[in-house]
Design an enzyme around this catalytic site. Sequence first.
Site, mmCIF file in Angstrom:
data_model
loop_
_atom_site.group_PDB
_atom_site.id
_atom_site.type_symbol
_atom_site.label_atom_id
_atom_site.label_comp_id
_atom_site.label_asym_id
_atom_site.label_seq_id
_atom_site.Cartn_x
_atom_site.Cartn_y
_atom_site.Cartn_z
ATOM 1 N N LYS A 31 0.836 -1.195 0.000
ATOM 2 C CA LYS A 31 0.000 0.000 0.000
ATOM 3 C C LYS A 31 0.877 1.254 0.000
ATOM 4 O O LYS A 31 0.828 2.098 0.902
ATOM 5 C CB LYS A 31 -0.944 -0.026 1.197
ATOM 6 C CG LYS A 31 -2.325 0.494 0.840
ATOM 7 C CD LYS A 31 -3.355 0.080 1.842
ATOM 8 C CE LYS A 31 -4.547 0.992 1.858
ATOM 9 N NZ LYS A 31 -5.222 1.186 0.593
ATOM 10 N N GLU A 44 -7.271 -5.310 -10.436
ATOM 11 C CA GLU A 44 -8.146 -4.799 -9.383
ATOM 12 C C GLU A 44 -8.655 -3.414 -9.758
ATOM 13 O O GLU A 44 -8.265 -2.845 -10.774
ATOM 14 C CB GLU A 44 -7.444 -4.788 -8.033
ATOM 15 C CG GLU A 44 -6.227 -3.894 -7.982
ATOM 16 C CD GLU A 44 -5.549 -3.926 -6.616
ATOM 17 O OE1 GLU A 44 -6.247 -4.075 -5.601
ATOM 18 O OE2 GLU A 44 -4.322 -3.768 -6.582
HETATM 19 C C1 LIG Z 1 -5.697 -0.833 -4.572
HETATM 20 C C2 LIG Z 1 -6.509 -1.422 -3.471
HETATM 21 N N1 LIG Z 1 -6.974 -2.675 -3.625
HETATM 22 C C3 LIG Z 1 -7.710 -3.260 -2.667
HETATM 23 C C4 LIG Z 1 -8.039 -2.601 -1.496
HETATM 24 C C5 LIG Z 1 -8.859 -3.294 -0.462
HETATM 25 O O1 LIG Z 1 -8.078 -3.643 0.669
HETATM 26 P P1 LIG Z 1 -8.744 -3.770 2.093
HETATM 27 O O2 LIG Z 1 -9.825 -4.780 1.977
HETATM 28 O O3 LIG Z 1 -7.641 -4.197 2.983
HETATM 29 O O4 LIG Z 1 -9.274 -2.441 2.437
HETATM 30 C C6 LIG Z 1 -7.571 -1.300 -1.307
HETATM 31 C C7 LIG Z 1 -7.889 -0.567 -0.080
HETATM 32 O O5 LIG Z 1 -7.116 -0.528 0.814
HETATM 33 C C8 LIG Z 1 -6.791 -0.700 -2.305
HETATM 34 O O6 LIG Z 1 -6.318 0.543 -2.161
#
Ligand SMILES: Cc1ncc(COP(=O)(O)O)c(C=O)c1O
Length: 389
Positions: A236, A272
């Site tokens: 992230k 995604e």
């Molecule tokens: C690019 C991306 N994909 C997926 C997610 C989903 O992750 P999470 O379920 O941990 O919030 C997020 C959010 O944090 C994201 O920024």
Amino acid sequence: MIRRSAHLRSLIRYFDVGSSVSKLGAYKFSSRAASSLLQAIEPSTDSSANDDEKTAIDWNNLGFGLMPTDYMYTMKCFKDENFTQGQLSRYGNIELSPSAGVLNYGQGLFEGTKAYRRGNGHLFLFRPDQNAIRMQNGAERMCMPSPSIEQFVDAVKQTALANRRWIPPPGKGSLYIRPLLMGSGPILGLAPASEYTFLIYASPVGIYFKEGLAPLNLYIEDEFHRASCGGAGGIKSITNYAPVLKALRRAKERGFSDVLYLDSVNKTNIEEVSSCNIFLVKDNVLSTPATNGTILKGVTRISIIDIARDLGYQVEERSIPVEELLSADEVFCTGTAVGVVPVGRITYEGRRVEYRTGSRLVSQELYSTLVGIQTGLIEDKRGWVVEID
Ligand SMILES: Cc1ncc(COP(=O)(O)O)c(C=O)c1O
């Protein structure tokens, strides 16, 4: 039974996701102690008696905009050292060197988790340890020291408790908690910064997409990519987000809710969405792209996979050609900010495909179960929910 599912449905309208810490007892003491200490030194934070009294907020119209709260948490350490002691302070601007690593070279990570209020008034987090682990993995990739899991979870708890009056009533939303880790020390040549700051702030939030609860209308992007093999798509990193803004803005201007990205090598497999993971359902089998370094390992994603398997669904994590997505029965997205949200339409190369929406969706069953676990209506067998008061 009917009343239970009606209650669940109303909660699902607003709730989102989270996850688990097993050694709950160990964390409980330190957060409580910190909270009492804070109350002792600053009586204005003693909000436990009247959480809502001092907060004149229209809880019915929360979106996903920043609403600054009372306190933030900060912890610093030098390069090659460990984080030791953090503290709460009033929310406000921070001072940063113009040559800070984060400003010049993007040496920074963020996380997103939420604090919720249950019907009985108690406050809880969902799997904050998973965010801590993800931050540690990201820090390793970005050459930064990171807080321990215990430090991270305790800091999240302290931030949630200090801002407890901003945690919306049950069913109205949640307190979004945003941990940051950044190279705050000055650096001129490209190298890891000399000092690091771990910071957490929070904001009450409701529904993420401006469309509200309507199924999403996604655009498949084949010009811009979000991540590449060997890059930082799997963590992230703050550097993953500004580069998608152009694709996102373009899609929104054309009436789409968000963008679905393809793999950058062949442009054939789905990856995604800008801030959430994606699943498809075909003949009652769930599939989602495998996380091989270009896709974020969502906490919601893995929780939904576990729930789906518990409910007897077959779940596959693998490469998914875009053509397969276009022939799915149902598609949905998952994320802490977005929750579990159905996709109604996807547009790819001028072709528009519609998916099953409405009631009796697999995604709805999964989300109901997730929210049921979070709200205590369904047994939390894995210890995902962390009560904090
Ligand atoms: C690019 C991306 N994909 C997926 C997610 C989903 O992750 P999470 O379920 O941990 O919030 C997020 C959010 O944090 C994201 O920024």
